[in-house]
Design an enzyme around this catalytic site. Structure first.
Site, PDB file in Angstrom:
ATOM      1  N   GLU A   1      21.998  31.231  35.128  1.00 57.24           N
ATOM      2  CA  GLU A   1      21.341  30.077  34.524  1.00 57.24           C
ATOM      3  C   GLU A   1      20.990  29.108  35.650  1.00 57.24           C
ATOM      4  OE1 GLU A   1      21.949  26.489  31.254  1.00 57.24           O
ATOM      5  OE2 GLU A   1      23.584  27.918  31.599  1.00 57.24           O
TER       6      GLU A   1
ATOM      7  N   ARG B   1      36.153  38.208  36.498  1.00 54.06           N
ATOM      8  CA  ARG B   1      35.455  37.261  37.351  1.00 54.06           C
ATOM      9  C   ARG B   1      36.315  36.950  38.570  1.00 54.06           C
ATOM     10  NH1 ARG B   1      34.638  31.901  34.094  1.00 54.06           N
ATOM     11  NH2 ARG B   1      33.684  31.304  36.067  1.00 54.06           N
TER      12      ARG B   1
ATOM     13  N   LYS C   1      30.875  25.582  37.638  1.00 57.33           N
ATOM     14  CA  LYS C   1      29.659  24.829  37.974  1.00 57.33           C
ATOM     15  C   LYS C   1      29.775  23.368  37.568  1.00 57.33           C
ATOM     16  CE  LYS C   1      25.825  28.154  37.916  1.00 57.33           C
ATOM     17  NZ  LYS C   1      24.610  28.522  37.173  1.00 57.33           N
TER      18      LYS C   1
END
Length: 556
Positions: free
Chosen positions: A36, A260, A270
């Site tokens: 994104e 992850r 983020k």
């Protein structure tokens, strides 16, 4: 040998190999990296990049770069460009550059198709009401009072939503699945919301935007992605991913999950990284303390070191915390082979060679990298007056101190053996200047002195020295696991994560090195020239120390 190779495959590689052996994808596999564009990529994204592109490199196929741009309020073209730069810098080339916004019309038609099948409806409930309708993991949800609207009414309302007839937040489109489903994500999830925000690509063309869960699988299907690889938190989303594809009867992309990356002594969210930037805890997304790819690049990390790191941590189904020291090991491994060596004195004291002719200097030829015989030699000027490190001279040295002290001898790197004769002190008792004699016949490469010394020191000729600012970077957080800190993580910023040395003396060749190229300050660590450097102000960033000094300091 073949069996050994098969045993070394991770679970995704085994899965793909089995698929190919069954003849499922004769045209090759297709993966995608779908960030994104709401921030800069970090080292966790690098793991996903290396995985997605690496699989198609190893098994044949292609990887698309797709921007998941369905939330215009947080997305910017700046982030798009930074992401493309980072992926390219890591050494990968994508087959297609795609955007979820490319598919807005197609996604709208998919949603309309679900309405026509009585599998979606327009809901007037508020966000709070929808949350209450969802129930809990142990209690079933309740149906929305708008769930049984007719197909015709839903199509009409959805079209009016698109045309901007309703206020933001007044209506949503939901899938009609099962409000008692044990998986909360299957309890009539949202497909579209009204949001009057200009999009970085489509401008004001749309005022409704698809939710991630609806856009994700359908975009994969449109691109005929064979293996849609996500991190573990999307495991519970997979049934919904499959449900949409099944009900729309479109290309059957499949989702697979891996653990992850969680890295010690830093944050990988983020949102938290943006907080660091906005609150000016760091200088920007590319601050060398940040785990962003742009920050690592500015600090002096190389693509090869990051790819080596991603290879070493592997691919697993269970999350764990990786110590940042492994990342530091990987950059040391790479730079030890490739980095040219230079001399820089970070904490200087003056050394005067009393028997070296005044006003005389000579050019010494010193090898650039002893690990690489092909790297050649560079010219380094030598003179009577030199800077040496303050730590390399002790007034009262211990027995096994092999550098300089009263009456002691040591070799100057690439030059001569010197012997201390005298020294002077400042008013505070610190060493001001050291006086020594040099042994002319002890020159490196042609030493006939017969004298053996154990210590070798770096130095810089004072008449030829350049000055530079040096920034010493260390771990961002003083605690290991930022995941335990919540929103209080800023309280644990390492106060010594950045130390600035405003006047460091360097050999003249350092003035001409390339920005970002890894190099070694002999005995001091690996550094690179910073992009802030100007012709009149040289700035160097420390990439990493020569050894893991952090672990040693923590064990004191």
């Amino acid at each position: 040998m073949e069996n050994e190779k098969e045993k070394s495959l991770n679970f995704l590689e085994e899965l793909i190999q089995n698929d190919l052996e069954k003849g499922l994808y004769p045209q090759g596999i297709t993966t995608r990296f779908p960030p994104e564009p709401n921030g800069y990529l970090h080292i966790g994204h690098a793991k996903s990049i290396c995985l997605n592109f690496g699989l198609t490199e190893n098994f044949g196929g292609k990887t698309n770069l797709r921007f998941d741009d369905t939330n215009p309020a947080t997305e910017e073209t700046e982030y798009v460009e930074s992401i493309k730069k980072d992926v390219s810098w890591l050494g990968f080339t994508w087959a297609k550059e795609c955007y979820t916004s490319d598919y807005f019309e197609q996604l709208y038609q998919f949603a309309s198709k679900l309405i026509e099948k009585s599998l979606a409806y327009v809901d007037d409930s508020s966000a709070e009401e929808i949350a209450n309708q969802k129930g809990t993991p142990t209690q079933p949800g309740t149906n929305s009072p708008f769930r049984n609207r007719s197909v015709e009414e839903n199509l009409d309302l959805f079209q009016k939503m698109r045309q901007g007839a309703f206020e933001d937040g007044s209506k949503v489109l939901r899938a009609k699945i099962d409000m008692a489903h044990p998986n909360m994500h299957m309890r009539d999830p949202l497909l579209y919301r009204i949001r009057r925000v200009a999009h970085h690509r489509t401008g004001n063309e749309w005022c409704i935007y698809p939710m991630y869960d609806f856009a994700h699988g359908q975009s994969d299907s449109i691109e005929e992605i064979t293996h849609s690889i996500c991190t573990l938190e999307f495991d519970v989303h997979r049934p919904l991913y499959d449900w949409f594809i099944d009900k729309l009867a479109i290309f059957p992309s499949h989702q697979y999950e891996f653990a992850r990356l969680n890295l010690s002594h830093t944050v990988m969210s983020k949102r938290k990284l943006l907080q660091l930037v906005n609150e000016k805890v760091v200088s920007g997304w590319d601050d060398p303390r940040m785990p962003t790819i742009s920050g690592l690049r500015r600090r002096g990390y190389t693509p090869a070191s990051i790819r080596l790191f991603c290879d070493k941590i592997g691919v697993a189904k269970r999350e764990n915390l990786i110590d940042v020291s492994l990342l530091e090991f990987c950059i040391r491994e790479d730079l030890n082979k490739s980095a040219s060596r230079f001399m820089a004195v970070l904490d200087p004291i003056k050394l005067t060679l009393t028997n070296y002719p005044e006003g005389q200097s000579e050019d010494l030829h010193i090898e650039n990298n002893p690990e690489d015989p092909e790297s050649g030699k560079r010219v380094v000027p030598f003179s009577r007056e030199l800077y040496i490190e303050r730590e390399d001279f002790l007034v009262d040295p211990p027995k096994k101190f092999f550098r300089l002290g009263p009456g002691l001898m040591a070799r100057l790197k690439g030059a001569y053996i010197v012997k201390v004769e005298d020294f002077t002190l400042n008013e505070d008792g610190s060493v001001k200047e050291v006086f020594a004699s040099y042994i002319p016949e002890s020159k490196s490469g042609s030493d006939t002195s017969g004298i053996n010394v154990k210590g070798t020191m770096h130095w810089v000729s004072i008449p030829h020295a350049k000055t530079a600012e040096v920034r010493l970077f260390d771990r961002l957080l003083i605690v290991e696991n930022a995941g335990d800190l919540g929103d209080d993580f800023i309280k644990f910023i390492n106060p010594e994560s950045l130390q600035t040395l405003e006047k460091v003396y360097i050999e003249p060749a350092l003035a001409n090195v390339e920005v970002g190229k890894g190099l070694q300050f002999i005995r001091k660590g690996y550094f690179c020239k910073d992009s802030d450097s100007t012709e009149n102000q040289l700035i160097f960033n420390r990439t990493v120390t020569l050894k893991d000094t952090w672990a040693k300091a923590q064990n004191k």
